[in-house]
Design an enzyme around this catalytic site. Sequence first.
Site, PDB file in Angstrom:
ATOM      1  N   ARG A  34       0.836  -1.203   0.000  1.00 51.95           N
ATOM      2  CA  ARG A  34       0.000   0.000   0.000  1.00 51.95           C
ATOM      3  C   ARG A  34       0.873   1.257   0.000  1.00 51.95           C
ATOM      4  NH1 ARG A  34      -4.985  -1.927  -0.001  1.00 51.95           N
ATOM      5  NH2 ARG A  34      -5.186  -3.995   0.924  1.00 51.95           N
ATOM      6  N   ASP A  35       0.442   2.250  -0.793  1.00 53.19           N
ATOM      7  CA  ASP A  35       1.151   3.527  -0.858  1.00 53.19           C
ATOM      8  C   ASP A  35       1.057   4.230   0.497  1.00 53.19           C
ATOM      9  OD1 ASP A  35       2.011   5.514  -3.464  1.00 53.19           O
ATOM     10  OD2 ASP A  35       1.655   6.475  -1.531  1.00 53.19           O
ATOM     11  N   ILE A  36       2.151   4.844   0.901  1.00 46.03           N
ATOM     12  CA  ILE A  36       2.205   5.494   2.218  1.00 46.03           C
ATOM     13  C   ILE A  36       1.335   6.755   2.260  1.00 46.03           C
ATOM     14  CG2 ILE A  36       4.183   7.047   1.847  1.00 46.03           C
ATOM     15  CD1 ILE A  36       5.301   5.962   4.536  1.00 46.03           C
ATOM     16  N   GLU A 101       8.995  10.013  -8.638  1.00 45.44           N
ATOM     17  CA  GLU A 101       9.733  10.352  -7.414  1.00 45.44           C
ATOM     18  C   GLU A 101      10.715   9.257  -7.021  1.00 45.44           C
ATOM     19  OE1 GLU A 101       7.110  11.241  -4.168  1.00 45.44           O
ATOM     20  OE2 GLU A 101       5.902  12.589  -5.423  1.00 45.44           O
ATOM     21  N   HIS A 106       7.570   1.120 -10.643  1.00 44.88           N
ATOM     22  CA  HIS A 106       6.350   0.798  -9.907  1.00 44.88           C
ATOM     23  C   HIS A 106       5.153   1.205 -10.742  1.00 44.88           C
ATOM     24  CE1 HIS A 106       7.757   4.817  -8.785  1.00 44.88           C
ATOM     25  NE2 HIS A 106       6.486   5.184  -8.637  1.00 44.88           N
TER      26      HIS A 106
HETATM   27  P1  5GP Z   1       5.993   8.212  -8.171  1.00 43.12           P
HETATM   28  O1  5GP Z   1       5.749   9.686  -8.134  1.00 43.12           O
HETATM   29  O2  5GP Z   1       7.475   7.879  -8.154  1.00 43.12           O
HETATM   30  O3  5GP Z   1       5.273   7.543  -9.293  1.00 43.12           O
HETATM   31  O4  5GP Z   1       5.328   7.624  -6.880  1.00 43.12           O
HETATM   32  C1  5GP Z   1       6.036   7.250  -5.736  1.00 43.12           C
HETATM   33  C2  5GP Z   1       5.022   6.807  -4.706  1.00 43.12           C
HETATM   34  O5  5GP Z   1       5.697   6.178  -3.647  1.00 43.12           O
HETATM   35  C3  5GP Z   1       4.205   7.964  -4.100  1.00 43.12           C
HETATM   36  O6  5GP Z   1       2.812   7.729  -4.336  1.00 43.12           O
HETATM   37  C4  5GP Z   1       4.570   7.911  -2.612  1.00 43.12           C
HETATM   38  O7  5GP Z   1       3.472   8.205  -1.765  1.00 43.12           O
HETATM   39  C5  5GP Z   1       5.051   6.481  -2.454  1.00 43.12           C
HETATM   40  N1  5GP Z   1       6.042   6.304  -1.400  1.00 43.12           N
HETATM   41  C6  5GP Z   1       7.144   7.058  -1.173  1.00 43.12           C
HETATM   42  N2  5GP Z   1       7.835   6.586  -0.120  1.00 43.12           N
HETATM   43  C7  5GP Z   1       7.146   5.498   0.321  1.00 43.12           C
HETATM   44  C8  5GP Z   1       7.386   4.580   1.398  1.00 43.12           C
HETATM   45  O8  5GP Z   1       8.353   4.667   2.152  1.00 43.12           O
HETATM   46  N3  5GP Z   1       6.474   3.587   1.548  1.00 43.12           N
HETATM   47  C9  5GP Z   1       5.377   3.466   0.734  1.00 43.12           C
HETATM   48  N4  5GP Z   1       4.537   2.456   0.975  1.00 43.12           N
HETATM   49  N5  5GP Z   1       5.142   4.315  -0.287  1.00 43.12           N
HETATM   50  C10 5GP Z   1       6.019   5.322  -0.481  1.00 43.12           C
END
Ligand code: 5GP
Length: 122
Positions: A34-36, A101, A106
């Site tokens: 699950r996303d944080i 990010e 993912h």
């Molecule tokens: P991006 O912008 O790279 O596509 O999305 C990265 C996602 O990773 C974001 O939705 C963010 O909330 C999630 N995320 C960042 N750090 C963590 C973490 O430590 N644990 C979890 N479960 N999700 C994370």
Amino acid sequence: MAYAYDDQNIFARILRGEIPNKTVLETEHSLAFRDIAPQAPTHILVIPRGAYVCFDHFAHAATDAEIVDYVRAVGEVCRMEGLEADGWRLISNAGTNGVQEVPHLHVHILAGRRLGRMLQPA
Ligand code: 5GP
């Protein structure tokens, strides 16, 4: 294209067990959790265990077994969460313009409410 993988990224650390996560599914080559900071009632990330920066990198460099496992893991998560009835969205951000990010491949599985148009103004 050659992608440089940073093995200190947050998802690499999750895969090594250095940071906890709320696991949804574990398979031989993939992990779903699950996303944080969820942006919908259901917000699950699916990552390959291998060191791939983004979807393009994965598509070029992963083995067939990894790719099959990953695609099936996404489908399995949707079935486990019962998403087929009301629908869901799959997003994979890449690079600067994609506003990625975390530099480990993912996909985001988003569901549980009407998500609105796919893109908002920048
Ligand atoms: P991006 O912008 O790279 O596509 O999305 C990265 C996602 O990773 C974001 O939705 C963010 O909330 C999630 N995320 C960042 N750090 C963590 C973490 O430590 N644990 C979890 N479960 N999700 C994370």
